[in-house]
Design an enzyme around this catalytic site. Structure first.
Site, PDB file in Angstrom:
ATOM      1  N   ASP A  61       0.560  -1.250   0.174  1.00 38.32           N
ATOM      2  CA  ASP A  61       0.098   0.129  -0.035  1.00 38.32           C
ATOM      3  C   ASP A  61       0.872   1.316   0.057  1.00 38.32           C
ATOM      4  OD1 ASP A  61      -2.717  -1.106  -0.121  1.00 38.32           O
ATOM      5  OD2 ASP A  61      -2.562  -1.951   1.977  1.00 38.32           O
ATOM      6  N   ASP A 104      -6.976  -4.136  -5.408  1.00 39.06           N
ATOM      7  CA  ASP A 104      -6.655  -2.609  -5.138  1.00 39.06           C
ATOM      8  C   ASP A 104      -5.337  -2.421  -5.469  1.00 39.06           C
ATOM      9  OD1 ASP A 104      -8.381  -4.646  -3.491  1.00 39.06           O
ATOM     10  OD2 ASP A 104      -8.471  -2.950  -1.781  1.00 39.06           O
TER      11      ASP A 104
END
Length: 370
Positions: free
Chosen positions: A90, A149
């Site tokens: 991330d 994602d």
């Protein structure tokens, strides 16, 4: 729309001045607990910590409010150590939504150095045999999980390669995007959430969900990640297959019979209890931002269709059903997002990334269509 966008940014500045007063000095805001009347904040390595400073920079860009800028800089200092974090995929969310916007607006070379180091850290998770960036570490549940994602974090890698960094970062981004295109999508261009790989061979072990209704369902925000991700990949590479993929994902979303009239999706397109299920304003904001960019690369009549839906989403999110009144909702801008319903986590609450993509959509509409 110009007046609406201006009003939204003024309201956002007022809300974030409330929010900034009630968060801990060493953590960043995620959501609001309406029962206990308190803002929920997380440690700097939580995947969402880049969205608060990123939102502040978007607000500052429009308002030039020095109080907002000072808070944005304070928040950046908290997450700066994440530039060497390698615990998950991330880094793009954490470090490009934040420092990317800060560098864009200030040109501060220190910010660029942090972005470059963040790309190096993210690339450490690339698995050459499987041709993917591993999202999460191996666990009892997954051997080598890659989630849709992860497409969003490729923006960091592309940008660094195109702004003086090593070309290997964009090569990793392209390879990951190609592997994901091959394995993550169904014939109707809806996306699985998690594809589990054997990282030594690249073999697909299983296709599952972690946050959606079922393994075969179309989790709304996941469809938004895919739409945004392939539109962004086309921006950096001009490879027509990425544009086509983005258009096909957009078609799946916009023609879905379960897309509500106000265009704010239910949390999962395939929940059998629709319409009696939560909405996801974060998915709506994300999809609007992606559609506005996709419209930049698409001729009529598709361009008009994308713009029309994005505009509808912005208008819906700007109304009293989804936008907080001044002083409510802990200072967050939007209401009615859904984090992870199967995990009983963050259901029908404000979420920091909903605010971020809403502000980004407002900026994009203003820059490109007014």
């Amino acid at each position: 729309m110009g007046a609406l966008i201006e009003d939204n940014f003024k309201q956002a500045a007022k809300q974030y001045k409330i929010l900034m007063k009630v968060i801990p000095e060493d953590k960043l805001p995620q959501t609001y607990d309406s029962i206990n009347k308190k803002v929920v904040s997380y440690e700097r390595t939580w995947w969402c910590t880049g969205f608060y400073p990123g939102s502040l920079w978007y607000i500052y860009e429009q308002t030039q409010d020095p109080v907002i800028r000072k808070e944005a800089e304070r928040a950046l200092n908290i997450i700066a150590p994440n530039q060497t974090y390698t615990g998950n995929h991330d880094l793009g969310f954490m470090m490009f939504c934040s420092f990317g916007n800060a560098y864009r607006l200030t040109g501060n070379p220190k910010y660029k150095e942090i972005i470059f180091q963040s790309a190096a850290s993210l690339s450490s998770r690339y698995k050459p045999a499987a041709k993917v960036i591993q999202s999460w570490n191996s666990s009892k549940k997954f051997d080598g999980p890659v989630i849709i994602d992860n497409m969003m974090n490729l923006e960091l890698l592309n940008w660094v390669s195109q702004n003086g960094g090593d070309s290997k970062y964009q090569e990793i981004a392209v390879t990951h995007a190609n592997t994901t295109l091959k394995n993550h999508f169904r014939p109707d261009y809806s996306s699985y959430h998690v594809v589990d790989y054997n990282m030594n061979t690249g073999e697909v072990i299983k296709k599952k969900t972690f946050q959606g209704y079922s393994d075969e369902s179309a989790w709304a925000r996941g469809q938004g990640w895919g739409l945004y991700g392939y539109t962004m990949m086309y921006r950096f590479t001009k490879d027509p297959k990425y544009l086509k993929q983005a258009q096909n994902i957009a078609n799946f979303i916009l023609t879905n019979p379960n897309l509500p009239e106000d265009k704010i999706p239910y949390w999962d397109f395939n929940d059998p209890k629709i319409p009696d299920v939560p909405r996801d304003a974060s998915a709506g904001a994300l999809i609007a931002s992606a559609l506005l960019e996709l419209g930049q690369y698409t001729p009529e009549p598709e361009k008009a269709k994308y713009l029309d839906v994005a505009k509808q989403i912005i208008i819906s999110l700007s109304g009293p059903k989804y936008r907080s009144a001044i002083g409510e909702n802990g200072g967050f801008i939007l209401k009615h997002s859904t984090g992870a319903l199967p995990l009983h986590s963050e259901i029908d609450v404000p979420l920091i990334y909903a605010d971020y993509y809403f502000l980004e959509a407002l900026k994009r509409y203003q820059d490109w269509y007014l």
